[in-house]
Design a protein around this motif. Structure first.
Motif: not given
Ligand code: ZN
Length: 394
Positions: A131, A134-135, A183
Protein backbone atom coordinates in the motif's frame (compact mmCIF):
# COMPACT_ATOMS: atom_id res chain seq x y z
CA UNK A 1 -1.92 4.09 -40.77
CA UNK A 2 -3.50 0.68 -41.30
CA UNK A 3 -5.59 0.36 -44.47
CA UNK A 4 -8.30 -2.13 -45.26
CA UNK A 5 -6.02 -4.12 -47.51
CA UNK A 6 -3.48 -4.47 -44.67
CA UNK A 7 -5.89 -6.28 -42.36
CA UNK A 8 -5.56 -10.03 -41.99
CA UNK A 9 -8.49 -12.11 -43.25
CA UNK A 10 -11.65 -12.28 -41.12
CA UNK A 11 -10.56 -12.43 -37.51
CA UNK A 12 -12.12 -14.17 -34.53
CA UNK A 13 -15.76 -13.56 -33.65
CA UNK A 14 -16.55 -10.08 -32.32
CA UNK A 15 -16.12 -9.75 -28.58
CA UNK A 16 -19.33 -9.46 -26.60
CA UNK A 17 -18.43 -5.91 -25.64
CA UNK A 18 -18.31 -3.77 -28.81
CA UNK A 19 -16.18 -1.11 -27.12
CA UNK A 20 -13.69 -3.83 -26.14
CA UNK A 21 -13.55 -5.07 -29.72
CA UNK A 22 -12.98 -1.53 -30.98
CA UNK A 23 -10.27 -0.82 -28.40
CA UNK A 24 -8.44 -4.04 -29.32
CA UNK A 25 -8.64 -3.20 -33.02
CA UNK A 26 -7.12 0.20 -32.28
CA UNK A 27 -4.43 -1.47 -30.14
CA UNK A 28 -3.59 -3.94 -32.90
CA UNK A 29 -3.83 -1.69 -35.93
CA UNK A 30 -3.77 1.96 -34.82
CA UNK A 31 -3.58 4.49 -36.27
CA UNK A 32 -6.72 3.21 -37.93
CA UNK A 33 -9.84 4.90 -39.37
CA UNK A 34 -13.28 4.18 -37.88
CA UNK A 35 -14.37 2.68 -41.19
CA UNK A 36 -11.47 0.21 -41.07
CA UNK A 37 -12.25 -0.59 -37.42
CA UNK A 38 -15.75 -1.58 -38.54
CA UNK A 39 -14.26 -3.96 -41.06
CA UNK A 40 -11.77 -5.41 -38.56
CA UNK A 41 -14.38 -5.99 -35.86
CA UNK A 42 -17.39 -6.98 -38.04
CA UNK A 43 -19.35 -4.27 -36.23
CA UNK A 44 -21.69 -1.78 -37.92
CA UNK A 45 -20.46 1.75 -38.58
CA UNK A 46 -23.01 3.01 -36.05
CA UNK A 47 -21.78 0.61 -33.33
CA UNK A 48 -18.18 1.62 -33.97
CA UNK A 49 -19.06 5.29 -33.94
CA UNK A 50 -20.89 4.95 -30.60
CA UNK A 51 -18.07 2.95 -29.05
CA UNK A 52 -15.43 5.41 -30.27
CA UNK A 53 -17.29 8.35 -28.75
CA UNK A 54 -17.35 6.56 -25.38
CA UNK A 55 -13.66 5.60 -25.65
CA UNK A 56 -12.70 9.17 -26.56
CA UNK A 57 -14.69 10.44 -23.55
CA UNK A 58 -12.81 8.11 -21.23
CA UNK A 59 -9.42 9.05 -22.62
CA UNK A 60 -8.67 5.53 -23.87
CA UNK A 61 -8.28 6.44 -27.55
CA UNK A 62 -7.45 9.68 -29.32
CA UNK A 63 -7.80 11.03 -32.78
CA UNK A 64 -4.50 11.28 -34.59
CA UNK A 65 -3.02 14.72 -33.89
CA UNK A 66 -2.61 15.57 -37.57
CA UNK A 67 -6.40 15.44 -38.08
CA UNK A 68 -7.87 18.94 -38.09
CA UNK A 69 -11.21 20.00 -36.69
CA UNK A 70 -13.24 19.20 -33.59
CA UNK A 71 -13.39 15.55 -32.43
CA UNK A 72 -16.61 13.59 -32.44
CA UNK A 73 -18.84 11.42 -34.54
CA UNK A 74 -19.22 11.64 -38.27
CA UNK A 75 -15.47 11.57 -38.92
CA UNK A 76 -15.11 8.09 -40.38
CA UNK A 77 -11.65 8.61 -41.90
CA UNK A 78 -9.85 10.40 -39.08
CA UNK A 79 -7.37 7.86 -37.73
CA UNK A 80 -7.71 6.68 -34.15
CA UNK A 81 -4.91 5.51 -31.89
CA UNK A 82 -4.41 4.34 -28.34
CA UNK A 83 -4.18 7.30 -25.96
CA UNK A 84 -0.60 7.27 -24.70
CA UNK A 85 -0.66 9.88 -21.93
CA UNK A 86 -3.93 10.21 -20.08
CA UNK A 87 -4.44 6.88 -18.32
CA UNK A 88 -2.42 4.12 -16.66
CA UNK A 89 -2.77 0.98 -14.55
CA UNK A 90 -0.82 -0.17 -11.51
CA UNK A 91 0.82 -3.59 -11.68
CA UNK A 92 1.93 -5.46 -8.58
CA UNK A 93 3.97 -8.65 -8.50
CA UNK A 94 4.55 -10.56 -5.29
CA UNK A 95 7.60 -12.83 -5.53
CA UNK A 96 9.07 -15.00 -2.79
CA UNK A 97 11.94 -12.57 -2.02
CA UNK A 98 10.49 -9.20 -3.11
CA UNK A 99 7.63 -7.16 -4.55
CA UNK A 100 7.55 -5.22 -7.81
CA UNK A 101 5.22 -2.24 -8.25
CA UNK A 102 4.91 -0.63 -11.67
CA UNK A 103 2.87 1.90 -13.59
CA UNK A 104 1.98 0.87 -17.16
CA UNK A 105 0.31 2.66 -20.04
CA UNK A 106 -2.44 1.16 -22.22
CA UNK A 107 0.12 -0.48 -24.50
CA UNK A 108 1.67 -2.28 -21.54
CA UNK A 109 4.75 -0.06 -21.55
CA UNK A 110 6.38 0.55 -18.20
CA UNK A 111 6.22 4.18 -17.08
CA UNK A 112 7.88 3.62 -13.71
CA UNK A 113 8.67 0.72 -11.42
CA UNK A 114 10.25 -0.20 -8.12
CA UNK A 115 11.37 -3.45 -6.57
CA UNK A 116 11.69 -3.89 -2.82
CA UNK A 117 12.73 -6.90 -0.75
CA UNK A 118 10.18 -8.12 1.81
CA UNK A 119 10.85 -6.83 5.33
CA UNK A 120 8.70 -9.68 6.55
CA UNK A 121 6.76 -12.28 4.57
CA UNK A 122 3.55 -12.45 6.54
CA UNK A 123 0.54 -11.24 4.53
CA UNK A 124 -0.24 -8.22 6.72
CA UNK A 125 3.34 -6.90 6.49
CA UNK A 126 3.59 -7.44 2.73
CA UNK A 127 0.18 -5.90 1.99
CA UNK A 128 0.82 -2.88 4.24
CA UNK A 129 4.19 -2.31 2.57
CA UNK A 130 2.60 -2.64 -0.87
CA UNK A 131 0.00 0.00 0.00
CA UNK A 132 2.82 2.40 0.91
CA UNK A 133 4.87 1.54 -2.19
CA UNK A 134 1.90 2.09 -4.51
CA UNK A 135 1.25 5.45 -2.83
CA UNK A 136 4.97 6.20 -3.25
CA UNK A 137 4.99 5.75 -7.04
CA UNK A 138 6.08 8.94 -8.82
CA UNK A 139 3.19 11.37 -9.05
CA UNK A 140 1.33 11.28 -12.33
CA UNK A 141 -1.49 13.26 -13.86
CA UNK A 142 -2.73 10.08 -15.51
CA UNK A 143 -6.04 8.64 -14.39
CA UNK A 144 -5.40 5.22 -12.82
CA UNK A 145 -7.88 2.71 -14.25
CA UNK A 146 -7.18 -0.20 -11.95
CA UNK A 147 -4.67 -2.38 -10.19
CA UNK A 148 -3.61 -5.90 -11.15
CA UNK A 149 -1.70 -8.35 -8.98
CA UNK A 150 0.22 -11.42 -10.08
CA UNK A 151 1.77 -13.99 -7.81
CA UNK A 152 2.58 -17.68 -7.55
CA UNK A 153 0.68 -20.56 -6.06
CA UNK A 154 -3.08 -20.98 -6.27
CA UNK A 155 -4.90 -17.71 -6.89
CA UNK A 156 -8.69 -17.48 -7.04
CA UNK A 157 -9.29 -14.91 -9.77
CA UNK A 158 -12.97 -14.49 -9.02
CA UNK A 159 -12.47 -13.52 -5.37
CA UNK A 160 -8.97 -12.00 -5.58
CA UNK A 161 -7.70 -14.45 -2.98
CA UNK A 162 -4.39 -16.25 -2.68
CA UNK A 163 -5.82 -19.64 -1.73
CA UNK A 164 -2.42 -21.18 -1.13
CA UNK A 165 1.15 -20.02 -1.70
CA UNK A 166 3.34 -22.51 0.18
CA UNK A 167 6.63 -20.74 -0.60
CA UNK A 168 5.36 -17.57 1.06
CA UNK A 169 3.49 -19.56 3.70
CA UNK A 170 0.21 -17.86 2.72
CA UNK A 171 -3.27 -19.37 2.92
CA UNK A 172 -6.60 -17.72 2.09
CA UNK A 173 -5.18 -14.19 1.86
CA UNK A 174 -7.70 -11.70 0.37
CA UNK A 175 -5.10 -9.62 -1.50
CA UNK A 176 -7.73 -8.09 -3.80
CA UNK A 177 -9.86 -6.74 -0.99
CA UNK A 178 -6.84 -5.57 1.03
CA UNK A 179 -5.28 -3.63 -1.84
CA UNK A 180 -8.65 -2.21 -2.94
CA UNK A 181 -9.11 -0.84 0.55
CA UNK A 182 -5.57 0.55 0.68
CA UNK A 183 -5.71 2.24 -2.74
CA UNK A 184 -9.38 2.81 -3.56
CA UNK A 185 -8.76 1.16 -6.95
CA UNK A 186 -10.55 -1.80 -8.52
CA UNK A 187 -8.21 -4.79 -8.07
CA UNK A 188 -7.87 -8.10 -9.89
CA UNK A 189 -5.44 -10.86 -8.99
CA UNK A 190 -4.15 -13.83 -10.95
CA UNK A 191 -1.32 -16.34 -11.16
CA UNK A 192 2.01 -15.49 -12.78
CA UNK A 193 1.33 -17.58 -15.87
CA UNK A 194 -2.24 -16.47 -16.41
CA UNK A 195 -1.14 -12.83 -16.01
CA UNK A 196 1.73 -13.21 -18.47
CA UNK A 197 -0.40 -15.14 -20.95
CA UNK A 198 -2.84 -12.21 -20.90
CA UNK A 199 0.14 -9.93 -21.63
CA UNK A 200 1.24 -12.16 -24.54
CA UNK A 201 -2.30 -12.10 -25.96
CA UNK A 202 -2.51 -8.32 -25.70
CA UNK A 203 1.00 -7.13 -26.59
CA UNK A 204 3.23 -10.14 -27.21
CA UNK A 205 5.48 -10.76 -30.17
CA UNK A 206 3.14 -13.60 -31.26
CA UNK A 207 -0.12 -12.08 -29.99
CA UNK A 208 -2.15 -13.26 -32.97
CA UNK A 209 -1.21 -16.89 -32.41
CA UNK A 210 -1.46 -16.60 -28.62
CA UNK A 211 -5.09 -15.52 -29.04
CA UNK A 212 -5.83 -18.74 -30.94
CA UNK A 213 -4.31 -21.21 -28.49
CA UNK A 214 -1.36 -20.87 -26.15
CA UNK A 215 0.42 -22.29 -23.15
CA UNK A 216 2.52 -20.21 -20.78
CA UNK A 217 5.08 -21.74 -18.43
CA UNK A 218 6.49 -19.51 -15.68
CA UNK A 219 9.67 -20.58 -13.89
CA UNK A 220 10.99 -18.50 -11.00
CA UNK A 221 11.02 -19.54 -7.39
CA UNK A 222 7.60 -20.96 -8.17
CA UNK A 223 6.47 -22.74 -11.31
CA UNK A 224 3.02 -22.44 -12.86
CA UNK A 225 1.25 -22.90 -16.16
CA UNK A 226 -1.65 -21.28 -18.00
CA UNK A 227 -3.38 -22.33 -21.17
CA UNK A 228 -5.84 -20.66 -23.51
CA UNK A 229 -8.02 -21.92 -26.32
CA UNK A 230 -10.22 -19.83 -28.59
CA UNK A 231 -8.75 -16.74 -26.93
CA UNK A 232 -10.00 -17.71 -23.48
CA UNK A 233 -7.71 -18.58 -20.59
CA UNK A 234 -8.94 -21.59 -18.65
CA UNK A 235 -9.02 -20.99 -14.88
CA UNK A 236 -11.13 -23.98 -13.88
CA UNK A 237 -14.13 -24.08 -11.52
CA UNK A 238 -11.84 -23.64 -8.51
CA UNK A 239 -9.50 -21.26 -10.33
CA UNK A 240 -6.85 -23.92 -9.71
CA UNK A 241 -5.74 -24.73 -13.27
CA UNK A 242 -2.03 -24.68 -13.94
CA UNK A 243 -0.53 -25.82 -10.65
CA UNK A 244 2.37 -27.93 -11.92
CA UNK A 245 4.83 -27.44 -9.06
CA UNK A 246 4.81 -31.14 -8.24
CA UNK A 247 5.29 -32.55 -11.71
CA UNK A 248 7.74 -35.44 -11.22
CA UNK A 249 11.31 -35.06 -12.49
CA UNK A 250 13.91 -37.78 -12.21
CA UNK A 251 17.24 -37.54 -10.46
CA UNK A 252 16.58 -34.53 -8.24
CA UNK A 253 16.70 -34.80 -4.48
CA UNK A 254 15.61 -31.27 -3.57
CA UNK A 255 12.90 -31.34 -0.91
CA UNK A 256 9.67 -29.72 -2.10
CA UNK A 257 7.23 -27.61 -0.07
CA UNK A 258 4.92 -30.67 -0.27
CA UNK A 259 7.49 -32.66 1.72
CA UNK A 260 8.44 -34.99 -1.11
CA UNK A 261 11.48 -35.09 -3.37
CA UNK A 262 11.51 -35.32 -7.16
CA UNK A 263 9.12 -32.40 -7.83
CA UNK A 264 9.73 -29.96 -10.70
CA UNK A 265 9.48 -26.73 -8.70
CA UNK A 266 12.34 -27.27 -6.23
CA UNK A 267 14.48 -28.79 -9.00
CA UNK A 268 14.30 -25.60 -11.10
CA UNK A 269 13.60 -22.88 -8.53
CA UNK A 270 15.80 -19.80 -8.35
CA UNK A 271 16.59 -20.56 -4.72
CA UNK A 272 17.99 -23.96 -5.65
CA UNK A 273 20.03 -22.45 -8.44
CA UNK A 274 21.45 -19.71 -6.20
CA UNK A 275 22.21 -22.14 -3.38
CA UNK A 276 24.15 -24.41 -5.72
CA UNK A 277 26.04 -21.44 -7.19
CA UNK A 278 26.99 -20.19 -3.71
CA UNK A 279 28.15 -23.67 -2.66
CA UNK A 280 30.28 -23.93 -5.81
CA UNK A 281 31.77 -20.46 -5.26
CA UNK A 282 30.42 -19.05 -8.54
CA UNK A 283 28.94 -16.09 -6.65
CA UNK A 284 29.76 -14.60 -3.24
CA UNK A 285 26.35 -13.07 -2.44
CA UNK A 286 22.87 -14.55 -2.74
CA UNK A 287 20.40 -13.44 -5.39
CA UNK A 288 19.51 -14.52 -8.91
CA UNK A 289 20.68 -11.20 -10.39
CA UNK A 290 24.23 -11.86 -9.19
CA UNK A 291 24.17 -15.31 -10.77
CA UNK A 292 22.70 -13.98 -14.03
CA UNK A 293 25.45 -11.34 -14.10
CA UNK A 294 28.34 -13.79 -13.85
CA UNK A 295 26.67 -16.16 -16.33
CA UNK A 296 26.14 -13.29 -18.78
CA UNK A 297 29.85 -12.48 -18.44
CA UNK A 298 30.68 -16.01 -19.56
CA UNK A 299 31.30 -17.88 -16.29
CA UNK A 300 31.10 -21.47 -17.57
CA UNK A 301 29.91 -22.99 -14.27
CA UNK A 302 27.17 -20.42 -13.80
CA UNK A 303 26.04 -20.78 -17.41
CA UNK A 304 25.99 -24.58 -17.02
CA UNK A 305 23.59 -24.25 -14.09
CA UNK A 306 21.18 -22.26 -16.27
CA UNK A 307 21.54 -24.68 -19.19
CA UNK A 308 20.81 -27.62 -16.91
CA UNK A 309 17.72 -25.83 -15.64
CA UNK A 310 16.66 -25.00 -19.20
CA UNK A 311 16.82 -28.71 -20.04
CA UNK A 312 14.56 -29.62 -17.13
CA UNK A 313 12.14 -26.88 -18.15
CA UNK A 314 12.34 -28.20 -21.71
CA UNK A 315 11.11 -31.59 -20.53
CA UNK A 316 8.13 -30.01 -18.81
CA UNK A 317 7.49 -27.99 -21.98
CA UNK A 318 7.47 -31.25 -23.99
CA UNK A 319 4.73 -32.65 -21.79
CA UNK A 320 2.68 -29.46 -22.13
CA UNK A 321 3.21 -29.44 -25.88
CA UNK A 322 1.90 -33.00 -26.19
CA UNK A 323 -1.01 -32.26 -23.87
CA UNK A 324 -2.25 -29.07 -25.54
CA UNK A 325 -0.68 -28.84 -29.02
CA UNK A 326 -0.84 -25.02 -28.81
CA UNK A 327 -0.09 -22.48 -31.52
CA UNK A 328 2.56 -21.07 -29.24
CA UNK A 329 4.19 -22.14 -25.97
CA UNK A 330 5.81 -19.25 -24.10
CA UNK A 331 8.42 -19.80 -21.40
CA UNK A 332 9.19 -17.09 -18.85
CA UNK A 333 12.47 -18.26 -17.36
CA UNK A 334 15.40 -15.95 -16.71
CA UNK A 335 18.03 -18.06 -18.50
CA UNK A 336 16.00 -18.70 -21.65
CA UNK A 337 14.96 -15.04 -21.66
CA UNK A 338 18.37 -13.50 -21.14
CA UNK A 339 21.35 -15.85 -21.59
CA UNK A 340 22.93 -17.26 -24.75
CA UNK A 341 22.29 -20.92 -25.47
CA UNK A 342 19.60 -21.50 -22.86
CA UNK A 343 16.58 -21.24 -25.16
CA UNK A 344 18.28 -23.50 -27.71
CA UNK A 345 19.00 -26.07 -24.97
CA UNK A 346 15.42 -25.85 -23.78
CA UNK A 347 14.02 -26.33 -27.29
CA UNK A 348 16.37 -29.25 -28.00
CA UNK A 349 15.18 -31.01 -24.86
CA UNK A 350 11.55 -30.28 -25.75
CA UNK A 351 12.09 -31.83 -29.18
CA UNK A 352 13.78 -34.85 -27.58
CA UNK A 353 10.96 -35.53 -25.10
CA UNK A 354 7.92 -34.47 -27.08
CA UNK A 355 6.18 -37.32 -28.87
CA UNK A 356 5.27 -34.93 -31.69
CA UNK A 357 7.65 -34.05 -34.48
CA UNK A 358 10.77 -31.96 -33.91
CA UNK A 359 8.85 -29.10 -35.52
CA UNK A 360 6.72 -28.96 -32.39
CA UNK A 361 9.57 -27.43 -30.41
CA UNK A 362 9.58 -24.52 -32.87
CA UNK A 363 6.43 -23.16 -31.21
CA UNK A 364 8.39 -22.81 -27.95
CA UNK A 365 9.51 -19.22 -27.48
CA UNK A 366 10.90 -17.01 -24.75
CA UNK A 367 8.69 -14.40 -23.11
CA UNK A 368 8.08 -11.23 -25.12
CA UNK A 369 8.94 -9.20 -22.01
CA UNK A 370 12.52 -10.23 -21.19
CA UNK A 371 13.72 -8.68 -17.96
CA UNK A 372 10.40 -6.82 -17.59
CA UNK A 373 8.23 -9.90 -16.95
CA UNK A 374 7.55 -9.15 -13.29
CA UNK A 375 6.73 -5.49 -13.94
CA UNK A 376 4.41 -6.41 -16.83
CA UNK A 377 2.64 -9.34 -15.14
CA UNK A 378 0.48 -7.48 -12.64
CA UNK A 379 -0.29 -4.64 -15.03
CA UNK A 380 -1.48 -7.14 -17.64
CA UNK A 381 -4.11 -8.44 -15.22
CA UNK A 382 -5.56 -4.94 -14.96
CA UNK A 383 -5.15 -4.15 -18.67
CA UNK A 384 -6.87 -7.39 -19.65
CA UNK A 385 -9.92 -6.12 -17.79
CA UNK A 386 -9.69 -2.70 -19.46
CA UNK A 387 -9.58 -4.24 -22.93
CA UNK A 388 -12.36 -6.74 -22.16
CA UNK A 389 -14.84 -4.14 -20.93
CA UNK A 390 -13.41 -0.61 -21.34
CA UNK A 391 -16.67 1.15 -20.53
CA UNK A 392 -16.79 -0.65 -17.20
CA UNK A 393 -13.72 1.25 -15.99
CA UNK A 394 -14.36 4.68 -14.62
ZN1 ZN B 1 6.13 -31.21 -4.43
Amino acid sequence: MTRRGDLPPAGPRPARDPAGAVLRAVLDHGPIARSTVARATHLSAASVSGAVTSLLDRGLVREAPEAAGPPGIGRPHVPLDIEPDRVAVVGVHIAVPHTTVALLDLRGRIISRRRDPHDARDPAAVLTALGARIAGLPRTRRRILGLGVATGGWVDTTTGTVVEHPELGWRDVPIGAALAEATGLPVRADTNSRALLRAEQLFGAAAGRARQSAVHLFVGNVVDVAFAAGGTIHCGPRSAAGVVAHLPVEGHAEVCSCGRTGCLQPAVSERTLVRRALAAGFIDRPGLDALLDVAAHGHPGALALFVERARLVGRAAALLLDLFDPEVLVVSEAGANRLPGCLAALRAETARWSSGSADGAAVVRASSFGRDVLAVAGGAVALDQVFAAPLGVT
